[in-house]
Design a protein around this motif. Structure first.
Motif, PDB file in Angstrom:
ATOM      1  N   ALA A  54       0.714  -1.226   0.008  1.00 40.80           N
ATOM      2  CA  ALA A  54       0.075   0.078   0.025  1.00 40.80           C
ATOM      3  C   ALA A  54       0.981   1.216   0.147  1.00 40.80           C
ATOM      4  O   ALA A  54       0.536   2.006  -0.904  1.00 40.80           O
ATOM      5  CB  ALA A  54      -0.816  -0.078   1.184  1.00 40.80           C
ATOM      6  N   ILE A  58       0.978   4.234  -2.990  1.00 43.65           N
ATOM      7  CA  ILE A  58       0.646   5.782  -2.746  1.00 43.65           C
ATOM      8  C   ILE A  58       1.903   6.420  -3.197  1.00 43.65           C
ATOM      9  O   ILE A  58       1.815   7.364  -3.818  1.00 43.65           O
ATOM     10  CB  ILE A  58       0.563   5.748  -1.273  1.00 43.65           C
ATOM     11  CG1 ILE A  58      -0.917   5.432  -0.653  1.00 43.65           C
ATOM     12  CG2 ILE A  58       0.418   7.345  -1.015  1.00 43.65           C
ATOM     13  CD1 ILE A  58      -1.255   5.498   0.505  1.00 43.65           C
ATOM     14  N   PHE A  63      -2.913   4.453  -7.094  1.00 44.04           N
ATOM     15  CA  PHE A  63      -3.618   3.709  -6.172  1.00 44.04           C
ATOM     16  C   PHE A  63      -5.106   4.005  -6.142  1.00 44.04           C
ATOM     17  O   PHE A  63      -5.618   4.931  -6.734  1.00 44.04           O
ATOM     18  CB  PHE A  63      -3.082   3.794  -4.717  1.00 44.04           C
ATOM     19  CG  PHE A  63      -3.199   5.301  -4.118  1.00 44.04           C
ATOM     20  CD1 PHE A  63      -4.573   5.606  -3.316  1.00 44.04           C
ATOM     21  CD2 PHE A  63      -2.147   6.235  -4.443  1.00 44.04           C
ATOM     22  CE1 PHE A  63      -4.418   7.006  -3.139  1.00 44.04           C
ATOM     23  CE2 PHE A  63      -2.378   7.453  -3.901  1.00 44.04           C
ATOM     24  CZ  PHE A  63      -3.700   7.640  -3.304  1.00 44.04           C
ATOM     25  N   VAL A  65      -8.390   3.900  -3.397  1.00 42.08           N
ATOM     26  CA  VAL A  65      -9.034   3.736  -1.672  1.00 42.08           C
ATOM     27  C   VAL A  65     -10.599   3.414  -2.296  1.00 42.08           C
ATOM     28  O   VAL A  65     -11.052   4.449  -2.257  1.00 42.08           O
ATOM     29  CB  VAL A  65      -8.515   4.588  -0.933  1.00 42.08           C
ATOM     30  CG1 VAL A  65      -9.236   4.222   0.590  1.00 42.08           C
ATOM     31  CG2 VAL A  65      -6.911   4.570  -0.701  1.00 42.08           C
ATOM     32  N   LYS A  89      -9.260   8.032  -6.370  1.00 40.82           N
ATOM     33  CA  LYS A  89      -8.519   7.269  -7.108  1.00 40.82           C
ATOM     34  C   LYS A  89      -7.252   8.336  -7.635  1.00 40.82           C
ATOM     35  O   LYS A  89      -7.606   9.246  -7.893  1.00 40.82           O
ATOM     36  CB  LYS A  89      -8.926   6.711  -8.449  1.00 40.82           C
ATOM     37  CG  LYS A  89      -8.329   6.207  -9.612  1.00 40.82           C
ATOM     38  CD  LYS A  89      -9.140   5.594 -10.641  1.00 40.82           C
ATOM     39  CE  LYS A  89      -9.648   6.793 -11.467  1.00 40.82           C
ATOM     40  NZ  LYS A  89     -10.391   5.937 -12.838  1.00 40.82           N
ATOM     41  N   ILE A 152      -4.050  11.622   3.383  1.00 39.41           N
ATOM     42  CA  ILE A 152      -4.170  10.372   3.572  1.00 39.41           C
ATOM     43  C   ILE A 152      -3.205   9.867   4.761  1.00 39.41           C
ATOM     44  O   ILE A 152      -2.031  10.138   4.876  1.00 39.41           O
ATOM     45  CB  ILE A 152      -3.625   9.692   2.377  1.00 39.41           C
ATOM     46  CG1 ILE A 152      -4.543  10.199   1.157  1.00 39.41           C
ATOM     47  CG2 ILE A 152      -3.824   8.096   2.263  1.00 39.41           C
ATOM     48  CD1 ILE A 152      -4.105  10.023  -0.362  1.00 39.41           C
ATOM     49  N   LEU A 154      -1.611   6.268   6.636  1.00 43.97           N
ATOM     50  CA  LEU A 154      -1.484   4.791   6.550  1.00 43.97           C
ATOM     51  C   LEU A 154      -0.798   4.639   7.700  1.00 43.97           C
ATOM     52  O   LEU A 154       0.455   4.894   8.109  1.00 43.97           O
ATOM     53  CB  LEU A 154      -0.665   4.746   5.240  1.00 43.97           C
ATOM     54  CG  LEU A 154      -0.770   3.152   4.823  1.00 43.97           C
ATOM     55  CD1 LEU A 154      -2.354   2.765   4.436  1.00 43.97           C
ATOM     56  CD2 LEU A 154       0.046   3.243   3.564  1.00 43.97           C
ATOM     57  N   ASP A 158      -2.644  -1.990   5.312  1.00 42.47           N
ATOM     58  CA  ASP A 158      -3.132  -1.194   4.353  1.00 42.47           C
ATOM     59  C   ASP A 158      -4.552  -0.513   4.263  1.00 42.47           C
ATOM     60  O   ASP A 158      -4.825   0.113   3.137  1.00 42.47           O
ATOM     61  CB  ASP A 158      -3.458  -2.392   3.005  1.00 42.47           C
ATOM     62  CG  ASP A 158      -4.340  -3.198   3.287  1.00 42.47           C
ATOM     63  OD1 ASP A 158      -4.732  -3.541   4.512  1.00 42.47           O
ATOM     64  OD2 ASP A 158      -4.899  -4.016   2.424  1.00 42.47           O
ATOM     65  N   ALA A 160      -6.429   2.575   4.745  1.00 43.48           N
ATOM     66  CA  ALA A 160      -6.214   3.983   4.576  1.00 43.48           C
ATOM     67  C   ALA A 160      -7.255   4.862   5.161  1.00 43.48           C
ATOM     68  O   ALA A 160      -8.531   4.433   5.293  1.00 43.48           O
ATOM     69  CB  ALA A 160      -6.043   4.487   3.319  1.00 43.48           C
ATOM     70  N   VAL A 179      -6.033   0.112   0.603  1.00 45.84           N
ATOM     71  CA  VAL A 179      -5.471   0.801  -0.644  1.00 45.84           C
ATOM     72  C   VAL A 179      -5.003  -0.363  -1.529  1.00 45.84           C
ATOM     73  O   VAL A 179      -4.465  -1.323  -1.221  1.00 45.84           O
ATOM     74  CB  VAL A 179      -3.983   1.439  -0.065  1.00 45.84           C
ATOM     75  CG1 VAL A 179      -3.162   1.728  -1.501  1.00 45.84           C
ATOM     76  CG2 VAL A 179      -4.225   2.534   0.636  1.00 45.84           C
ATOM     77  N   LYS A 180      -5.598  -0.181  -3.035  1.00 48.18           N
ATOM     78  CA  LYS A 180      -5.280  -1.336  -3.876  1.00 48.18           C
ATOM     79  C   LYS A 180      -4.939  -0.422  -5.212  1.00 48.18           C
ATOM     80  O   LYS A 180      -4.807   0.530  -5.237  1.00 48.18           O
ATOM     81  CB  LYS A 180      -6.756  -1.967  -4.253  1.00 48.18           C
ATOM     82  CG  LYS A 180      -7.386  -2.390  -3.043  1.00 48.18           C
ATOM     83  CD  LYS A 180      -6.701  -3.812  -2.698  1.00 48.18           C
ATOM     84  CE  LYS A 180      -7.693  -4.542  -1.684  1.00 48.18           C
ATOM     85  NZ  LYS A 180      -6.970  -5.616  -1.043  1.00 48.18           N
TER      86      LYS A 180
END
Length: 193
Positions: A54, A58, A63, A65, A89, A152, A154, A158, A160, A179-180
């Motif tokens: 993640a 970022i 990424f 979310v 995004k 954001i 973290l 992962d 957020a 987060v992907k």
């Protein structure tokens, strides 16, 4: 002759079923044989891997979310939301922040029951504390319908936490989600009028 064929088919099916279930059974036994300390260590390692993935996404500005919950200004509780239409995004210097509701689809600027803010990120600031596994990123997003400050956070996983503030109205809402990478998830982006 037919009885022998039926017996042979039945035995063949049982052998195939056993071969298919054997790996699942061995995996379950392996996890059951873990001590509490080993399980804790494995979970800690998996959490660390998720955080590192993640964090890198970022830092690479690539990424998504998808929000699992939203908390509006002065709200006490997080409300679960549909994650495919509530997201942040980021791709390169461009960002899209959207909140929507299935209940208000027709009566909204983005045709998804909410708002979509799309534009370039400016005033990007990154505070990366690798020792404590904390990443804090802030930027300003300006689009056709307004401007928002986005922060954001973290912290070692992962998941957020994203604070979205209006430039003049103060804290608007907070969204939370994992987060992907963009290719791992699908989102539905509404119209920005």
């Amino acid at each position: 002759m037919k009885n022998k064929q039926m017996i042979f088919r039945g035995a063949s099916m049982m052998i195939l079923a056993m071969l298919w279930l054997l790996p699942v059974s061995l995996m379950a036994q392996q996890q059951n044989n873990e001590t509490k300390a080993e399980r804790k260590e494995r979970q800690k390692s998996e959490q660390n891997q998720r955080y590192l993935k993640a964090r890198q996404a970022i830092l690479d500005s690539a990424f998504v979310v998808r929000a699992e919950s939203l908390q509006f200004r002065d709200g006490v509780m997080y409300l679960p939301v549909q994650s495919s239409i509530n997201f942040l995004k980021v791709t390169g210097k461009e960002a899209v922040m959207q909140i929507s509701s299935d209940f208000l689809r027709t009566a909204s600027p983005n045709n998804l029951g909410g708002i979509t803010l799309k534009g370039d990120m400016v005033n990007l600031k990154i505070n990366d504390n690798t020792k404590k596994k904390r990443l804090f990123v802030t930027f300003t997003l300006t689009g056709a319908i307004g401007t928002a400050r986005i922060a954001i956070s973290l912290n070692g996983d992962d998941l957020a936490v994203i604070d979205v503030d209006g430039m003049y109205s103060g804290r608007a809402f907070v969204m939370r989600g994992p987060v992907k990478l963009p290719q791992e998830v699908q989102v539905y982006e509404g119209a920005e009028f």
